[in-house]
Design a protein around this motif. Structure first.
Motif, mmCIF file in Angstrom:
data_model
loop_
_atom_site.group_PDB
_atom_site.id
_atom_site.type_symbol
_atom_site.label_atom_id
_atom_site.label_comp_id
_atom_site.label_asym_id
_atom_site.label_seq_id
_atom_site.Cartn_x
_atom_site.Cartn_y
_atom_site.Cartn_z
ATOM 1 N N GLU A 135 8.117 -9.542 4.100
ATOM 2 C CA GLU A 135 7.705 -8.811 4.753
ATOM 3 C C GLU A 135 5.908 -8.439 4.488
ATOM 4 O OE1 GLU A 135 8.881 -5.105 7.640
ATOM 5 O OE2 GLU A 135 10.127 -5.575 6.395
ATOM 6 N N ILE A 136 5.942 -8.290 3.344
ATOM 7 C CA ILE A 136 4.481 -7.633 2.849
ATOM 8 C C ILE A 136 3.695 -8.894 2.952
ATOM 9 C CG2 ILE A 136 3.113 -6.843 0.695
ATOM 10 C CD1 ILE A 136 5.578 -4.934 0.073
ATOM 11 N N ASP A 137 4.162 -9.876 2.390
ATOM 12 C CA ASP A 137 3.380 -11.325 2.258
ATOM 13 C C ASP A 137 3.019 -11.812 3.578
ATOM 14 O OD1 ASP A 137 3.445 -11.740 -0.435
ATOM 15 O OD2 ASP A 137 5.420 -12.870 -0.507
ATOM 16 N N GLU A 138 4.085 -11.520 4.761
ATOM 17 C CA GLU A 138 3.596 -11.951 6.050
ATOM 18 C C GLU A 138 2.708 -11.007 6.556
ATOM 19 O OE1 GLU A 138 4.525 -14.366 7.919
ATOM 20 O OE2 GLU A 138 5.424 -15.138 6.252
ATOM 21 N N LEU A 139 2.729 -9.728 6.319
ATOM 22 C CA LEU A 139 1.781 -8.642 6.806
ATOM 23 C C LEU A 139 0.263 -9.144 6.236
ATOM 24 C CD1 LEU A 139 3.946 -5.535 6.858
ATOM 25 C CD2 LEU A 139 2.824 -6.377 8.909
ATOM 26 N N LYS A 140 0.303 -9.320 4.952
ATOM 27 C CA LYS A 140 -1.078 -9.539 4.435
ATOM 28 C C LYS A 140 -1.980 -10.429 5.128
ATOM 29 C CE LYS A 140 -0.165 -10.290 -0.046
ATOM 30 N NZ LYS A 140 -0.342 -10.564 -1.409
ATOM 31 N N LYS A 141 -1.162 -11.585 5.605
ATOM 32 C CA LYS A 141 -1.847 -12.721 6.193
ATOM 33 C C LYS A 141 -2.199 -12.235 7.831
ATOM 34 C CE LYS A 141 1.041 -15.880 4.444
ATOM 35 N NZ LYS A 141 2.405 -16.277 4.630
ATOM 36 N N GLU A 142 -1.106 -11.454 8.314
ATOM 37 C CA GLU A 142 -1.375 -11.192 9.702
ATOM 38 C C GLU A 142 -2.610 -10.214 9.769
ATOM 39 O OE1 GLU A 142 2.220 -9.662 11.528
ATOM 40 O OE2 GLU A 142 1.127 -8.196 12.636
ATOM 41 N N LYS A 143 -2.820 -9.215 9.030
ATOM 42 C CA LYS A 143 -3.746 -8.060 8.958
ATOM 43 C C LYS A 143 -4.955 -8.363 8.094
ATOM 44 C CE LYS A 143 -0.650 -5.247 10.965
ATOM 45 N NZ LYS A 143 -0.934 -4.378 12.331
ATOM 46 N N ASP A 144 -5.241 -9.550 7.534
ATOM 47 C CA ASP A 144 -5.969 -10.123 6.914
ATOM 48 C C ASP A 144 -6.338 -8.999 5.812
ATOM 49 O OD1 ASP A 144 -8.252 -11.580 5.971
ATOM 50 O OD2 ASP A 144 -9.702 -10.101 7.106
ATOM 51 N N ALA A 145 -5.289 -8.803 4.760
ATOM 52 C CA ALA A 145 -5.482 -7.637 3.652
ATOM 53 C C ALA A 145 -5.197 -8.262 2.262
ATOM 54 C CB ALA A 145 -4.278 -6.694 4.260
ATOM 55 N N SER A 146 -5.835 -7.654 1.409
ATOM 56 C CA SER A 146 -5.524 -7.895 -0.010
ATOM 57 C C SER A 146 -4.796 -6.850 -0.684
ATOM 58 C CB SER A 146 -6.851 -8.045 -0.694
ATOM 59 O OG SER A 146 -7.463 -9.150 -0.206
ATOM 60 N N ILE A 147 -4.021 -6.682 -1.564
ATOM 61 C CA ILE A 147 -3.498 -5.534 -2.239
ATOM 62 C C ILE A 147 -4.047 -5.501 -3.540
ATOM 63 C CG2 ILE A 147 -1.125 -4.624 -3.067
ATOM 64 C CD1 ILE A 147 0.086 -5.897 -0.543
ATOM 65 N N MET A 148 -4.361 -4.273 -4.089
ATOM 66 C CA MET A 148 -4.645 -4.118 -5.318
ATOM 67 C C MET A 148 -4.035 -3.032 -5.782
ATOM 68 S SD MET A 148 -8.803 -3.823 -5.004
ATOM 69 C CE MET A 148 -9.083 -5.233 -5.937
ATOM 70 N N ALA A 149 -3.354 -3.823 -7.273
ATOM 71 C CA ALA A 149 -2.571 -2.296 -7.796
ATOM 72 C C ALA A 149 -2.910 -2.081 -9.231
ATOM 73 C CB ALA A 149 -1.018 -3.059 -7.781
ATOM 74 N N HIS A 150 -2.613 -0.716 -9.366
ATOM 75 C CA HIS A 150 -2.939 -0.268 -10.894
ATOM 76 C C HIS A 150 -1.809 -0.347 -11.558
ATOM 77 C CE1 HIS A 150 -4.014 2.500 -14.037
ATOM 78 N NE2 HIS A 150 -5.363 2.348 -13.794
ATOM 79 N N PHE A 151 -2.319 -0.803 -12.899
ATOM 80 C CA PHE A 151 -1.302 -0.968 -13.898
ATOM 81 C C PHE A 151 0.031 -0.105 -13.847
ATOM 82 C CE2 PHE A 151 -4.303 -3.771 -16.783
ATOM 83 C CZ PHE A 151 -3.448 -5.176 -16.134
ATOM 84 N N TYR A 152 -0.349 1.355 -13.509
ATOM 85 C CA TYR A 152 0.584 2.301 -13.657
ATOM 86 C C TYR A 152 1.575 2.408 -12.301
ATOM 87 C CZ TYR A 152 -2.049 4.654 -17.301
ATOM 88 O OH TYR A 152 -2.791 4.919 -18.665
#
Ligand code: SF4
Length: 330
Positions: A23-40
């Motif tokens: 779902e997240i992969d689909e939403l990233k495309k649909e919403k033109d979004a990138s995810i940044m995640a801290h190592f923690y």
């Protein structure tokens, strides 16, 4: 995977992680979004992210993002930094309540009062802030450092000026030793790095002959004194990657970091250094930041879907940006 943190009034039901990831992969495309995640943050979130890293790397990566939206899985001040570095982007964070005990230990109004007292005494100083501070605090400072670039930035402070270092007293003490500069230290600390048990570490060393201790400079001095390698999260990751011989590392930092170590250097064995439970005095091996643990796959999905919560631009972000730019980008 860690259990989601649920506060009273919140509900969180189990959902299959694989469905959530799709779902997240689909939403990233649909919403033109990138995810940044801290190592923690949880390893599952790091795996769906487009960028992972420590505060310094992510702050720099923010300026390279080409999508219109950034979802920052970390804590609140990191979302603020992402917005400051990239004001044209919409910055979402999975949980508005993901704070930071270290940032909270240095409120902007108290810092301002202290700076005014020092000035009234005629003292000439630069305020150097660790990146784990609110944007309001950053806007009152001359320099921002991360554990990765602190020594280099401190070198840039003119020698005839004192240094007021906020908010982490342990990192400040370590930097005084490394740089040879005397500093006025703000008495803050991180609740996660504060609790490592020296007895637990000594026991872990005894139980794992030949092991190597790696620790974050936010740890108290008694831990750093028996540490073999001290560095910020990215420096630690580079270090374990540089060791080719399979080794057992005892890790004194937030335990989710072990996910990144295992991915980068799978030849090694990583053991979290035990912490101590303040209420009972017993040791435990959790060392999870409760604020970082508020980030879950569900909340990442929900914030993409709802396009909320969002970090809004504030007036003082402009001044914070000038300080971040001169510290991190030059
Ligand atoms: S690990 Fe410590 S410094 Fe990092 S977000 Fe958690 S409380 Fe803040």
């Amino acid at each position: 995977m860690s259990l989601p943190v649920v506060t009273p009034g919140e509900t969180d039901t189990y959902e299959d992680p694989l469905d959530l990831i799709n779902e997240i992969d689909e939403l990233k495309k649909e919403k033109d979004a990138s995810i940044m995640a801290h190592f923690y943050v949880d390893g599952d979130i790091q795996d769906v992210a487009d960028y992972t890293g420590d505060s310094l790397k992510l702050a720099r990566d923010c300026t390279q993002v080409t999508t219109g939206t950034i979802v920052f899985a970390g804590v609140h001040f990191m979302g603020e930094s992402a917005k400051i570095m990239n004001p044209a982007k919409r910055v979402l964070i999975p949980d508005m309540l993901a704070g930071c005990s270290l940032a909270d230990s240095c409120p902007a109004d108290q810092l301002q009062v202290f700076q005014e007292q020092l000035r009234a005494e005629g003292r000439k100083f630069d305020t150097v802030a660790y990146i784990n501070t609110t944007a309001a605090v950053k806007s009152l400072c001359d320099w921002i450092v991360t554990s990765g670039n602190a020594a280099e930035i401190i070198d840039r402070v003119p020698k005839d000026r004192e240094i007021l270092f906020v908010p982490d007293q342990h990192l400040g003490r370590y930097l005084m030793e490394v740089s040879g500069r005397k500093m006025i230290l703000w008495p803050g600390s991180c609740m996660v790095h504060e609790v490592f048990s020296i007895q637990g570490l000594v026991r872990a060393k005894r139980n794992n002959p030949g092991s190597v201790v790696i620790a974050h400079p936010e740890c108290p001095q008694n831990i750093l004194e028996i540490t073999d390698f001290i560095g910020g999260t990215e420096k630690m990751r580079q270090h374990v990657m540089s060791v080719k011989e399979p080794t057992t590392f005892l890790v004194a930092t937030e335990s989710a970091m072990i996910h990144a170590f295992q991915k980068s250097a799978p030849q090694h064995n990583f053991i979290p250094v035990p912490g101590i439970i303040a209420s009972t005095g017993e040791t435990c091996a959790c060392n999870r930041c409760p604020h970082m643990a508020r980030n879950t796959l569900q909340k990442v999905r929900d914030c993409l879907k709802n396009e909320s919560p969002e970090i809004e631009w504030r007036d003082y972000f402009q001044q914070a940006r000038a300080v971040l730019d001169k510290s991190l980008l030059k």
